[in-house]
Structure formats: C-alpha cells, structure tokens
Design a protein around this motif. Structure first.
Motif, mmCIF file in Angstrom:
data_model
loop_
_atom_site.group_PDB
_atom_site.id
_atom_site.type_symbol
_atom_site.label_atom_id
_atom_site.label_comp_id
_atom_site.label_asym_id
_atom_site.label_seq_id
_atom_site.Cartn_x
_atom_site.Cartn_y
_atom_site.Cartn_z
ATOM 1 N N MET A 1 16.825 -4.506 7.589
ATOM 2 C CA MET A 1 17.068 -5.300 6.407
ATOM 3 C C MET A 1 17.178 -6.770 6.818
ATOM 4 N N ARG A 2 16.515 -7.633 6.101
ATOM 5 C CA ARG A 2 16.506 -9.057 6.419
ATOM 6 C C ARG A 2 17.831 -9.710 6.009
ATOM 7 N N PRO A 3 18.268 -10.725 6.750
ATOM 8 C CA PRO A 3 19.519 -11.409 6.425
ATOM 9 C C PRO A 3 19.554 -11.977 5.004
ATOM 10 N N GLU A 4 18.427 -12.437 4.520
ATOM 11 C CA GLU A 4 18.374 -12.989 3.163
ATOM 12 C C GLU A 4 18.701 -11.922 2.117
ATOM 13 N N ARG B 1 26.161 -11.929 -2.530
ATOM 14 C CA ARG B 1 26.339 -12.898 -3.624
ATOM 15 C C ARG B 1 26.455 -12.187 -4.963
ATOM 16 N N THR B 2 25.599 -11.207 -5.197
ATOM 17 C CA THR B 2 25.619 -10.459 -6.455
ATOM 18 C C THR B 2 26.917 -9.680 -6.619
ATOM 19 N N ALA B 3 27.336 -8.999 -5.573
ATOM 20 C CA ALA B 3 28.560 -8.193 -5.636
ATOM 21 C C ALA B 3 29.790 -9.057 -5.868
ATOM 22 N N VAL B 4 29.853 -10.185 -5.188
ATOM 23 C CA VAL B 4 31.000 -11.089 -5.328
ATOM 24 C C VAL B 4 31.036 -11.684 -6.742
ATOM 25 N N LYS B 5 29.883 -12.032 -7.253
ATOM 26 C CA LYS B 5 29.806 -12.593 -8.601
ATOM 27 C C LYS B 5 30.242 -11.551 -9.634
ATOM 28 N N ARG B 6 29.751 -10.325 -9.499
ATOM 29 C CA ARG B 6 30.127 -9.248 -10.426
ATOM 30 C C ARG B 6 31.621 -8.946 -10.375
ATOM 31 N N ALA B 7 32.198 -9.048 -9.177
ATOM 32 C CA ALA B 7 33.628 -8.781 -9.018
ATOM 33 C C ALA B 7 34.483 -9.944 -9.530
ATOM 34 N N THR C 1 30.826 -15.508 1.714
ATOM 35 C CA THR C 1 29.401 -15.438 2.046
ATOM 36 C C THR C 1 29.195 -14.292 3.032
ATOM 37 N N SER C 2 27.969 -13.993 3.302
ATOM 38 C CA SER C 2 27.695 -12.955 4.299
ATOM 39 C C SER C 2 28.251 -13.363 5.661
ATOM 40 N N HIS C 3 28.212 -14.646 5.953
ATOM 41 C CA HIS C 3 28.723 -15.120 7.240
ATOM 42 C C HIS C 3 30.248 -14.988 7.315
ATOM 43 N N THR C 4 30.953 -15.302 6.230
ATOM 44 C CA THR C 4 32.415 -15.153 6.261
ATOM 45 C C THR C 4 32.800 -13.686 6.388
ATOM 46 N N LEU C 5 32.033 -12.791 5.780
ATOM 47 C CA LEU C 5 32.315 -11.365 5.927
ATOM 48 C C LEU C 5 32.044 -10.898 7.358
ATOM 49 N N ARG C 6 30.986 -11.399 7.960
ATOM 50 C CA ARG C 6 30.672 -11.068 9.362
ATOM 51 C C ARG C 6 31.804 -11.512 10.273
ATOM 52 N N ARG C 7 32.251 -12.754 10.092
ATOM 53 C CA ARG C 7 33.328 -13.287 10.942
ATOM 54 C C ARG C 7 34.642 -12.566 10.702
ATOM 55 N N SER C 8 34.936 -12.247 9.448
ATOM 56 C CA SER C 8 36.180 -11.540 9.130
ATOM 57 C C SER C 8 36.193 -10.151 9.755
ATOM 58 N N ALA C 9 35.087 -9.450 9.641
ATOM 59 C CA ALA C 9 35.001 -8.104 10.215
ATOM 60 C C ALA C 9 35.124 -8.169 11.737
#
Length: 102
Positions: free
Chosen positions: A1-4, A11-17, A36-44
C-alpha cells in the motif's frame, strides 16, 4: 500500500470521527493538522519503544531505519535508557539497595 493511500485513509477516518484540529498554516499557507499518518507512526513507535518489551532492533526494522541507533535516538526516552541500564546491573554484590532505584 502506498503512503499516500494510508494518509488518505487516516485523514478520512479522523475527519469522520470529528477529532482533527488545525495546528497552524506554514509559510506556503498549507494547513498543518494535529493528527496525520506521521504522528500516528511516531506515537506507535514511541509507545512500543517505551511502554512494551518490543525489541528495538525489530522496531528499527519495522520503521525501515538503517540503524538501530536512529530508532533509539528518536523514540527511546532518556529515562527508559537509564532504567534499562539499571535492570542489567547486579546490585546483589553492592551495598546499594534495589529499592533506591527510581
């Protein structure tokens, strides 16, 4: 799966939530978001490095880092390194009680 694609899903999931927050606009007037995807990567990665027994060399591999040192420098808290060191020290032959460790 591509990073984009991953970024778009997040982005979609966060907006819906309804949990996204605007942090600021950069020099090019692009909006910078809190989640963002990057903040989730760093948090994990920070969670795995500091709160679990997940081996650092495996985390480095998962993050595609060339060096374990890169992973350790970016994600492991200093106090975690200290506690890891203390866990390797044998206090039984000294007059220092294990209860004095932080």
């Amino acid at each position: 799966m591509r990073p984009e694609h991953v970024s778009r899903i997040i982005r979609t999931a966060v907006k819906r939530a309804g949990i996204q927050e605007k942090m600021y606009e950069d020099r090019e007037r692009r909006t910078r978001w809190k989640i963002t995807s990057h903040t989730l990567r760093r948090s994990a990665a920070s969670y795995l490095a500091n709160k679990t027994g997940y081996p650092l060399h495996m985390l480095a591999s998962d993050l595609n880092h060339r060096s374990v040192d890169t992973t350790g420098d970016r994600y492991v808290r200093e106090d975690k390194v200290y506690f890891t060191y203390l866990s390797m020290v044998d206090f039984s032959e000294t007059n220092i009680s294990k209860t004095h460790r932080r």
